[in-house]
Design an enzyme around this catalytic site. Structure first.
Site, short mmCIF file in Angstrom:
data_model
loop_
_atom_site.label_atom_id
_atom_site.label_comp_id
_atom_site.label_asym_id
_atom_site.label_seq_id
_atom_site.Cartn_x
_atom_site.Cartn_y
_atom_site.Cartn_z
N HIS A 17 1.48 -0.92 -0.24
CA HIS A 17 0.02 0.01 -0.20
C HIS A 17 0.93 1.49 -0.13
CE1 HIS A 17 -2.83 -2.18 2.16
NE2 HIS A 17 -3.65 -2.30 1.15
N LYS A 41 -18.34 -6.16 8.33
CA LYS A 41 -17.72 -6.55 7.75
C LYS A 41 -15.85 -6.82 9.06
CE LYS A 41 -13.43 -7.35 4.26
NZ LYS A 41 -12.77 -6.17 3.53
N ARG A 90 -2.04 -5.75 -7.79
CA ARG A 90 -0.40 -6.07 -7.91
C ARG A 90 -0.50 -7.34 -8.74
NH1 ARG A 90 -3.54 -7.92 -1.99
NH2 ARG A 90 -4.57 -8.70 -3.07
N SER A 128 -2.64 -7.74 3.40
CA SER A 128 -3.49 -7.36 4.51
C SER A 128 -3.47 -8.94 5.06
CB SER A 128 -3.95 -6.35 4.42
OG SER A 128 -3.76 -5.40 4.02
O1 PNS Z 1 -8.93 -2.83 0.26
P1 PNS Z 1 -10.44 -3.61 0.00
O2 PNS Z 1 -10.41 -4.35 0.68
O3 PNS Z 1 -10.16 -4.25 -1.38
O4 PNS Z 1 -11.04 -1.81 -0.49
C1 PNS Z 1 -12.09 -2.27 -0.88
C2 PNS Z 1 -13.53 -1.07 -1.33
C3 PNS Z 1 -12.84 -0.18 0.84
C4 PNS Z 1 -12.66 -0.31 -2.42
C5 PNS Z 1 -14.51 -1.46 -1.36
O5 PNS Z 1 -14.81 -2.22 -1.09
C6 PNS Z 1 -15.98 0.29 -1.41
O6 PNS Z 1 -15.49 1.16 -2.15
N1 PNS Z 1 -16.62 0.03 -0.62
C7 PNS Z 1 -17.06 0.87 -0.13
C8 PNS Z 1 -18.72 0.66 -0.64
C9 PNS Z 1 -18.70 0.61 -2.96
O7 PNS Z 1 -18.96 1.80 -3.01
N2 PNS Z 1 -19.47 0.03 -2.38
C10 PNS Z 1 -19.61 -0.46 -4.66
C11 PNS Z 1 -17.72 -0.67 -5.06
S1 PNS Z 1 -18.48 -1.33 -6.86
#
Ligand code: PNS
Length: 162
Positions: A17, A41, A90, A128
């Site tokens: 990150h 979550k 990645r 992570s």
């Molecule tokens: O580090 P991560 O867990 O891959 O991050 C995922 C994240 C936070 C970017 C994604 O879950 C997100 O955007 N969550 C907010 C809710 C939302 O907008 N969902 C629709 C996404 S298509």
């Protein structure tokens, strides 16, 4: 002023990150690392702990801020009056999920652009969840995270992990 949003769970922030943050910060005026708060979550670290570890990791980066959001990412991005989302890629395996998310976000808000930053090869296998799993099973993870995060990770595991 070009403001970019780098969203994620950051549970916890890894050197992968950090690599994306440092390289993206050179390309925009301001980078906001946006930590998602998702009450549904389960995370090892709570929101404050995750934000604290990021703050510690970016102390020397003047144009990087840490913030949090709840709900739709697109709403948060618009609230910040920008249209740039940055995600790290990645490997090919990340692509499908990230591509679908980028398309969904674009569908929700046509103005929003998702930019993908390729992770440097030395960090391309770090996640992570893998770092947490290896650490919980007693493996060495100190090379994947900063010293500060490593201390927090070990502290958490000594207290019983998740
Ligand atoms: O580090 P991560 O867990 O891959 O991050 C995922 C994240 C936070 C970017 C994604 O879950 C997100 O955007 N969550 C907010 C809710 C939302 O907008 N969902 C629709 C996404 S298509």
């Amino acid at each position: 002023m070009k403001v970019a949003i780098y969203p994620g769970s950051f549970d916890p922030i890894t050197k992968g990150h950090l690599d994306v943050i440092k390289r993206t910060a050179k390309l925009c005026d301001e980078l906001i690392v946006a930590v998602v708060y998702n009450p549904n979550k389960k995370s090892m670290f709570d929101l404050e702990e995750r934000m604290d570890m990021i703050k510690n990791s970016i102390e020397d980066l003047d144009n990087v801020k840490v913030d949090s959001f709840v709900g739709l990412l697109t709403d948060y991005v618009m609230e910040k009056e920008t249209n740039i989302i940055v995600k790290g890629l990645r490997a090919v395996t990340d692509f499908e999920y990230e591509f679908r998310m980028a398309l969904m976000n674009k569908e929700i808000c046509k103005d929003i652009e998702t930019l993908f930053m390729m992770t440097s090869p030395e960090y391309s296998f770090i996640s992570s969840s893998m770092v947490k799993e290896v650490a919980m099973l007693g493996g060495q993870v100190d090379i994947f995270v900063t010293d500060y995060v490593y201390e927090k990770l070990i502290g958490k595991i000594e207290k019983g992990g998740l």
